[in-house]
Design a protein around this motif. Structure first.
Motif, PDB file in Angstrom:
ATOM      1  N   THR A   1     -16.399  -1.339  -9.130  1.00 38.58           N
ATOM      2  CA  THR A   1     -15.877  -1.479  -8.253  1.00 38.58           C
ATOM      3  C   THR A   1     -14.497  -1.762  -8.437  1.00 38.58           C
ATOM      4  O   THR A   1     -13.638  -1.143  -7.789  1.00 38.58           O
ATOM      5  N   ILE A   2     -13.900  -2.123  -8.982  1.00 42.12           N
ATOM      6  CA  ILE A   2     -12.407  -2.467  -9.485  1.00 42.12           C
ATOM      7  C   ILE A   2     -11.915  -0.935  -9.801  1.00 42.12           C
ATOM      8  O   ILE A   2     -10.817  -0.710  -9.042  1.00 42.12           O
ATOM      9  N   ALA A   3     -12.518  -0.178 -10.616  1.00 43.70           N
ATOM     10  CA  ALA A   3     -11.885   1.100 -11.039  1.00 43.70           C
ATOM     11  C   ALA A   3     -11.819   2.183 -10.025  1.00 43.70           C
ATOM     12  O   ALA A   3     -10.699   2.636  -9.692  1.00 43.70           O
ATOM     13  N   PHE A   4     -12.958   2.254  -9.075  1.00 42.85           N
ATOM     14  CA  PHE A   4     -13.006   3.109  -8.057  1.00 42.85           C
ATOM     15  C   PHE A   4     -12.116   2.683  -6.705  1.00 42.85           C
ATOM     16  O   PHE A   4     -11.168   3.403  -6.103  1.00 42.85           O
ATOM     17  N   LEU A   5     -12.090   1.353  -6.591  1.00 41.48           N
ATOM     18  CA  LEU A   5     -11.035   0.890  -5.573  1.00 41.48           C
ATOM     19  C   LEU A   5      -9.523   0.880  -5.796  1.00 41.48           C
ATOM     20  O   LEU A   5      -8.801   1.369  -4.968  1.00 41.48           O
ATOM     21  N   LYS A   6      -9.209   0.611  -7.289  1.00 37.67           N
ATOM     22  CA  LYS A   6      -7.840   0.935  -7.715  1.00 37.67           C
ATOM     23  C   LYS A   6      -7.549   2.556  -7.524  1.00 37.67           C
ATOM     24  O   LYS A   6      -6.458   2.617  -7.361  1.00 37.67           O
ATOM     25  N   TRP A   7      -8.381   3.221  -7.912  1.00 37.29           N
ATOM     26  CA  TRP A   7      -8.398   4.797  -7.749  1.00 37.29           C
ATOM     27  C   TRP A   7      -8.077   5.129  -6.373  1.00 37.29           C
ATOM     28  O   TRP A   7      -6.861   5.861  -6.182  1.00 37.29           O
ATOM     29  N   VAL A   8      -8.749   4.593  -5.499  1.00 42.69           N
ATOM     30  CA  VAL A   8      -8.475   4.907  -3.997  1.00 42.69           C
ATOM     31  C   VAL A   8      -7.249   4.527  -3.495  1.00 42.69           C
ATOM     32  O   VAL A   8      -6.219   5.288  -2.951  1.00 42.69           O
ATOM     33  N   ARG A   9      -6.889   3.311  -3.933  1.00 44.00           N
ATOM     34  CA  ARG A   9      -5.392   2.807  -3.617  1.00 44.00           C
ATOM     35  C   ARG A   9      -4.304   3.421  -4.198  1.00 44.00           C
ATOM     36  O   ARG A   9      -3.307   3.909  -3.544  1.00 44.00           O
ATOM     37  N   THR A  10      -4.454   3.955  -5.497  1.00 47.05           N
ATOM     38  CA  THR A  10      -3.310   4.930  -6.102  1.00 47.05           C
ATOM     39  C   THR A  10      -3.279   6.217  -5.472  1.00 47.05           C
ATOM     40  O   THR A  10      -2.342   6.782  -4.986  1.00 47.05           O
ATOM     41  N   MET A  11      -4.461   6.731  -5.073  1.00 48.25           N
ATOM     42  CA  MET A  11      -4.452   8.075  -4.516  1.00 48.25           C
ATOM     43  C   MET A  11      -3.907   8.181  -3.075  1.00 48.25           C
ATOM     44  O   MET A  11      -3.094   8.796  -2.777  1.00 48.25           O
ATOM     45  N   VAL A  12      -4.029   7.103  -2.114  1.00 43.95           N
ATOM     46  CA  VAL A  12      -3.783   7.011  -0.748  1.00 43.95           C
ATOM     47  C   VAL A  12      -2.442   6.269  -0.842  1.00 43.95           C
ATOM     48  O   VAL A  12      -1.797   6.645   0.345  1.00 43.95           O
ATOM     49  N   GLY A  13      -1.898   5.515  -1.532  1.00 46.54           N
ATOM     50  CA  GLY A  13      -0.695   4.707  -1.617  1.00 46.54           C
ATOM     51  C   GLY A  13      -1.051   3.246  -0.875  1.00 46.54           C
ATOM     52  O   GLY A  13      -1.835   3.059  -0.065  1.00 46.54           O
ATOM     53  N   VAL A  14      -0.574   2.367  -1.432  1.00 47.04           N
ATOM     54  CA  VAL A  14      -0.541   0.744  -1.071  1.00 47.04           C
ATOM     55  C   VAL A  14      -0.290   0.724   0.329  1.00 47.04           C
ATOM     56  O   VAL A  14      -0.961  -0.326   0.987  1.00 47.04           O
ATOM     57  N   ASP A  15       0.713   1.447   0.677  1.00 41.80           N
ATOM     58  CA  ASP A  15       1.057   1.082   2.110  1.00 41.80           C
ATOM     59  C   ASP A  15       0.674   2.125   3.254  1.00 41.80           C
ATOM     60  O   ASP A  15       1.030   2.050   4.256  1.00 41.80           O
ATOM     61  N   SER A  16      -0.422   2.990   2.905  1.00 40.42           N
ATOM     62  CA  SER A  16      -1.142   3.999   3.537  1.00 40.42           C
ATOM     63  C   SER A  16      -1.847   3.404   4.748  1.00 40.42           C
ATOM     64  O   SER A  16      -2.354   2.090   4.439  1.00 40.42           O
ATOM     65  N   GLU A  17      -2.203   4.128   5.904  1.00 42.14           N
ATOM     66  CA  GLU A  17      -3.123   3.626   6.753  1.00 42.14           C
ATOM     67  C   GLU A  17      -4.377   3.584   6.110  1.00 42.14           C
ATOM     68  O   GLU A  17      -5.394   2.655   6.784  1.00 42.14           O
ATOM     69  N   GLU A  18      -5.021   4.282   5.361  1.00 45.67           N
ATOM     70  CA  GLU A  18      -6.085   4.109   4.658  1.00 45.67           C
ATOM     71  C   GLU A  18      -6.340   2.939   4.118  1.00 45.67           C
ATOM     72  O   GLU A  18      -7.341   2.189   4.177  1.00 45.67           O
ATOM     73  N   TRP A  19      -5.511   2.594   3.221  1.00 47.75           N
ATOM     74  CA  TRP A  19      -5.499   1.303   2.494  1.00 47.75           C
ATOM     75  C   TRP A  19      -5.253   0.076   3.352  1.00 47.75           C
ATOM     76  O   TRP A  19      -5.992  -0.854   3.032  1.00 47.75           O
ATOM     77  N   LYS A  20      -4.735   0.213   4.267  1.00 45.50           N
ATOM     78  CA  LYS A  20      -4.592  -0.928   5.348  1.00 45.50           C
ATOM     79  C   LYS A  20      -5.990  -1.455   5.818  1.00 45.50           C
ATOM     80  O   LYS A  20      -6.201  -2.301   6.213  1.00 45.50           O
ATOM     81  N   ILE A  21      -6.705  -0.412   6.130  1.00 47.65           N
ATOM     82  CA  ILE A  21      -8.145  -0.358   6.782  1.00 47.65           C
ATOM     83  C   ILE A  21      -8.902  -1.340   5.606  1.00 47.65           C
ATOM     84  O   ILE A  21      -9.765  -2.035   6.238  1.00 47.65           O
ATOM     85  N   LEU A  22      -8.683  -1.121   4.398  1.00 47.67           N
ATOM     86  CA  LEU A  22      -9.574  -1.471   3.375  1.00 47.67           C
ATOM     87  C   LEU A  22      -8.961  -2.969   2.736  1.00 47.67           C
ATOM     88  O   LEU A  22      -9.860  -3.917   2.287  1.00 47.67           O
ATOM     89  N   GLU A  23      -7.701  -3.038   2.723  1.00 48.28           N
ATOM     90  CA  GLU A  23      -7.330  -4.168   1.912  1.00 48.28           C
ATOM     91  C   GLU A  23      -7.502  -5.367   2.332  1.00 48.28           C
ATOM     92  O   GLU A  23      -7.673  -6.589   1.313  1.00 48.28           O
ATOM     93  N   ASN A  24      -7.870  -5.776   3.373  1.00 46.82           N
ATOM     94  CA  ASN A  24      -8.241  -7.248   3.868  1.00 46.82           C
ATOM     95  C   ASN A  24      -9.787  -7.382   4.082  1.00 46.82           C
ATOM     96  O   ASN A  24     -10.185  -8.387   4.550  1.00 46.82           O
TER      97      ASN A  24
END
Length: 224
Positions: free
Chosen positions: A181-204
Protein backbone atom coordinates in the motif's frame (compact mmCIF):
# COMPACT_ATOMS: atom_id res chain seq x y z
CA UNK A 1 12.05 -0.54 2.20
CA UNK A 2 12.68 -4.21 3.03
CA UNK A 3 16.46 -3.85 2.97
CA UNK A 4 16.41 -0.65 5.02
CA UNK A 5 13.98 -2.12 7.57
CA UNK A 6 16.20 -5.16 8.00
CA UNK A 7 19.33 -3.02 8.22
CA UNK A 8 21.09 -4.90 5.42
CA UNK A 9 23.89 -3.24 3.43
CA UNK A 10 23.16 -2.87 -0.26
CA UNK A 11 23.88 -0.87 -3.38
CA UNK A 12 21.19 0.10 -5.89
CA UNK A 13 21.74 -0.25 -9.62
CA UNK A 14 19.21 1.68 -11.70
CA UNK A 15 18.07 0.32 -15.07
CA UNK A 16 15.97 1.72 -17.89
CA UNK A 17 13.05 -0.52 -18.85
CA UNK A 18 14.70 -1.95 -22.01
CA UNK A 19 17.71 -3.00 -19.91
CA UNK A 20 15.79 -5.12 -17.41
CA UNK A 21 15.36 -8.34 -19.39
CA UNK A 22 18.93 -8.62 -20.72
CA UNK A 23 20.40 -7.73 -17.32
CA UNK A 24 18.37 -10.32 -15.43
CA UNK A 25 19.03 -12.96 -18.06
CA UNK A 26 22.77 -12.29 -17.81
CA UNK A 27 22.60 -12.76 -14.02
CA UNK A 28 20.43 -15.87 -14.19
CA UNK A 29 17.36 -14.21 -12.72
CA UNK A 30 14.01 -15.93 -13.19
CA UNK A 31 11.12 -14.38 -15.15
CA UNK A 32 8.22 -13.28 -12.96
CA UNK A 33 5.34 -13.55 -15.42
CA UNK A 34 4.25 -14.30 -18.98
CA UNK A 35 3.35 -11.76 -21.66
CA UNK A 36 0.18 -12.11 -23.70
CA UNK A 37 2.20 -13.95 -26.37
CA UNK A 38 3.41 -16.42 -23.69
CA UNK A 39 7.01 -15.18 -23.79
CA UNK A 40 8.78 -14.72 -20.45
CA UNK A 41 8.45 -11.36 -18.71
CA UNK A 42 11.24 -10.02 -16.51
CA UNK A 43 10.52 -7.35 -13.91
CA UNK A 44 12.12 -5.41 -11.11
CA UNK A 45 12.81 -5.30 -8.25
CA UNK A 46 15.43 -8.02 -8.17
CA UNK A 47 18.33 -8.59 -5.82
CA UNK A 48 21.75 -10.17 -6.19
CA UNK A 49 22.97 -11.47 -2.85
CA UNK A 50 26.76 -11.29 -2.98
CA UNK A 51 27.09 -13.66 -0.01
CA UNK A 52 25.24 -16.57 -1.62
CA UNK A 53 25.46 -15.38 -5.26
CA UNK A 54 21.69 -15.85 -5.45
CA UNK A 55 19.63 -13.72 -7.85
CA UNK A 56 16.05 -13.37 -6.60
CA UNK A 57 13.15 -11.79 -8.49
CA UNK A 58 9.59 -10.79 -7.50
CA UNK A 59 9.00 -8.63 -4.43
CA UNK A 60 7.23 -11.22 -2.30
CA UNK A 61 9.79 -13.92 -3.12
CA UNK A 62 12.56 -11.47 -2.24
CA UNK A 63 10.94 -10.75 1.14
CA UNK A 64 10.60 -14.47 1.90
CA UNK A 65 14.21 -15.10 0.85
CA UNK A 66 15.58 -12.33 3.05
CA UNK A 67 13.59 -13.56 6.06
CA UNK A 68 14.99 -17.05 5.61
CA UNK A 69 18.55 -16.05 4.72
CA UNK A 70 18.91 -13.41 7.45
CA UNK A 71 16.80 -14.68 10.37
CA UNK A 72 18.45 -12.34 12.88
CA UNK A 73 16.88 -9.34 11.12
CA UNK A 74 13.26 -8.24 11.72
CA UNK A 75 10.79 -10.56 9.99
CA UNK A 76 9.01 -9.00 7.04
CA UNK A 77 6.55 -11.82 6.28
CA UNK A 78 5.30 -12.92 9.71
CA UNK A 79 4.85 -16.66 10.10
CA UNK A 80 1.42 -17.83 8.97
CA UNK A 81 0.54 -14.52 7.32
CA UNK A 82 1.32 -15.36 3.67
CA UNK A 83 -2.35 -15.88 2.77
CA UNK A 84 -3.47 -12.62 4.41
CA UNK A 85 -0.75 -10.66 2.60
CA UNK A 86 -1.54 -12.24 -0.78
CA UNK A 87 -5.25 -11.50 -0.28
CA UNK A 88 -4.50 -7.86 0.56
CA UNK A 89 -2.26 -7.60 -2.51
CA UNK A 90 -4.96 -8.98 -4.83
CA UNK A 91 -7.62 -6.65 -3.44
CA UNK A 92 -5.42 -3.56 -3.47
CA UNK A 93 -4.19 -4.14 -7.01
CA UNK A 94 -7.78 -4.64 -8.09
CA UNK A 95 -8.58 -1.24 -6.60
CA UNK A 96 -5.55 0.28 -8.31
CA UNK A 97 -7.02 -0.83 -11.63
CA UNK A 98 -9.59 1.97 -11.34
CA UNK A 99 -6.93 4.63 -11.97
CA UNK A 100 -4.54 2.67 -14.16
CA UNK A 101 -5.76 4.11 -17.48
CA UNK A 102 -5.55 7.70 -16.24
CA UNK A 103 -2.12 7.48 -14.60
CA UNK A 104 -0.27 6.02 -17.60
CA UNK A 105 0.56 9.40 -19.17
CA UNK A 106 1.91 10.96 -15.97
CA UNK A 107 4.12 7.88 -15.66
CA UNK A 108 5.42 8.24 -19.22
CA UNK A 109 6.12 11.95 -18.68
CA UNK A 110 8.26 11.10 -15.64
CA UNK A 111 10.44 8.53 -17.42
CA UNK A 112 13.67 8.97 -19.35
CA UNK A 113 13.20 8.65 -23.15
CA UNK A 114 14.28 4.97 -23.49
CA UNK A 115 11.92 3.89 -20.71
CA UNK A 116 9.13 6.20 -21.88
CA UNK A 117 9.17 4.65 -25.35
CA UNK A 118 9.28 1.12 -23.90
CA UNK A 119 6.42 1.84 -21.46
CA UNK A 120 4.30 3.44 -24.18
CA UNK A 121 4.76 0.46 -26.48
CA UNK A 122 4.06 -2.04 -23.72
CA UNK A 123 1.04 -0.39 -22.15
CA UNK A 124 -0.51 1.66 -24.94
CA UNK A 125 0.73 -0.35 -27.94
CA UNK A 126 2.16 2.91 -29.29
CA UNK A 127 5.73 3.98 -30.02
CA UNK A 128 5.06 7.71 -30.48
CA UNK A 129 5.57 8.39 -26.78
CA UNK A 130 6.37 12.08 -27.32
CA UNK A 131 2.87 12.56 -28.76
CA UNK A 132 1.31 10.36 -26.09
CA UNK A 133 2.42 12.64 -23.26
CA UNK A 134 0.85 15.67 -24.95
CA UNK A 135 -2.57 14.09 -24.93
CA UNK A 136 -5.12 14.32 -22.15
CA UNK A 137 -4.46 11.98 -19.23
CA UNK A 138 -7.75 10.23 -19.95
CA UNK A 139 -11.49 10.81 -19.82
CA UNK A 140 -13.22 10.41 -16.48
CA UNK A 141 -10.08 11.16 -14.47
CA UNK A 142 -11.94 12.65 -11.51
CA UNK A 143 -14.42 9.79 -11.48
CA UNK A 144 -11.61 7.23 -11.61
CA UNK A 145 -9.85 8.73 -8.58
CA UNK A 146 -13.15 9.04 -6.74
CA UNK A 147 -13.77 5.32 -7.30
CA UNK A 148 -10.24 4.52 -6.12
CA UNK A 149 -10.88 6.63 -3.01
CA UNK A 150 -14.09 4.70 -2.37
CA UNK A 151 -12.14 1.44 -2.52
CA UNK A 152 -9.49 2.80 -0.15
CA UNK A 153 -12.25 3.77 2.28
CA UNK A 154 -13.54 0.20 2.16
CA UNK A 155 -10.06 -1.18 2.79
CA UNK A 156 -9.58 1.25 5.67
CA UNK A 157 -12.71 -0.14 7.31
CA UNK A 158 -10.99 -3.54 7.35
CA UNK A 159 -7.89 -2.04 8.99
CA UNK A 160 -10.21 -0.43 11.55
CA UNK A 161 -11.09 -3.91 12.85
CA UNK A 162 -7.62 -3.85 14.41
CA UNK A 163 -8.29 -0.40 15.90
CA UNK A 164 -8.82 2.98 14.28
CA UNK A 165 -5.45 4.26 15.51
CA UNK A 166 -3.43 1.41 14.04
CA UNK A 167 -1.18 2.19 11.08
CA UNK A 168 -0.02 -1.20 9.81
CA UNK A 169 -1.90 -4.29 8.64
CA UNK A 170 -0.55 -7.12 10.81
CA UNK A 171 -0.31 -6.60 14.59
CA UNK A 172 0.34 -2.91 13.80
CA UNK A 173 3.91 -3.90 12.86
CA UNK A 174 5.55 -2.96 9.58
CA UNK A 175 5.49 -5.88 7.12
CA UNK A 176 5.37 -6.74 3.44
CA UNK A 177 1.63 -6.00 3.48
CA UNK A 178 2.38 -2.34 4.20
CA UNK A 179 5.05 -2.22 1.49
CA UNK A 180 2.26 -2.87 -1.02
CA UNK A 181 0.00 0.00 0.00
CA UNK A 182 2.74 2.49 0.92
CA UNK A 183 4.81 1.97 -2.23
CA UNK A 184 1.90 2.24 -4.64
CA UNK A 185 0.27 5.23 -2.94
CA UNK A 186 3.62 7.05 -2.71
CA UNK A 187 4.11 6.26 -6.41
CA UNK A 188 0.71 7.78 -7.25
CA UNK A 189 1.49 10.89 -5.21
CA UNK A 190 4.86 11.27 -6.93
CA UNK A 191 3.40 10.82 -10.43
CA UNK A 192 0.48 13.24 -10.09
CA UNK A 193 2.05 15.69 -7.62
CA UNK A 194 1.26 16.34 -3.99
CA UNK A 195 -0.72 19.50 -4.88
CA UNK A 196 -2.63 17.94 -7.77
CA UNK A 197 -6.39 17.58 -8.08
CA UNK A 198 -5.95 13.81 -8.14
CA UNK A 199 -4.02 13.62 -4.89
CA UNK A 200 -6.39 16.00 -3.15
CA UNK A 201 -9.15 13.46 -3.82
CA UNK A 202 -7.12 10.81 -1.99
CA UNK A 203 -5.06 12.52 0.69
CA UNK A 204 -7.74 12.86 3.38
CA UNK A 205 -9.32 9.51 2.56
CA UNK A 206 -10.30 7.44 5.62
CA UNK A 207 -9.42 10.23 8.01
CA UNK A 208 -5.92 10.48 6.56
CA UNK A 209 -5.11 6.83 7.34
CA UNK A 210 -3.15 6.32 4.12
CA UNK A 211 -1.16 9.56 4.28
CA UNK A 212 -0.21 8.63 7.85
CA UNK A 213 0.89 5.20 6.65
CA UNK A 214 3.03 6.75 3.89
CA UNK A 215 4.62 9.11 6.43
CA UNK A 216 5.48 6.16 8.68
CA UNK A 217 6.92 4.18 5.78
CA UNK A 218 9.08 7.00 4.45
CA UNK A 219 11.68 6.40 7.18
CA UNK A 220 12.62 3.22 5.27
CA UNK A 221 12.52 4.71 1.77
CA UNK A 222 15.98 6.26 1.47
CA UNK A 223 17.73 4.62 -1.48
CA UNK A 224 21.42 3.73 -1.10
Amino acid sequence: MILNYKGLDYRTEWLEYPEIEPKLKSLGGKPTDKRDDETDKYTLPAIHDSESDAVVTDSFVIAKYLDEKYPSTPSFVPRGCDAAIILLDEHFMGYFGHIYSVIIRPIIRALNPPSAKFFSEAHLQRSDWEDVVKEDDGPGKTEAYAKFRECLEQLASVYDKNGKETIFFINDSFSFADCITIAFLKWVRTMVGVDSEEWKILENCAGGRWTKQIAEGEKWMEVK
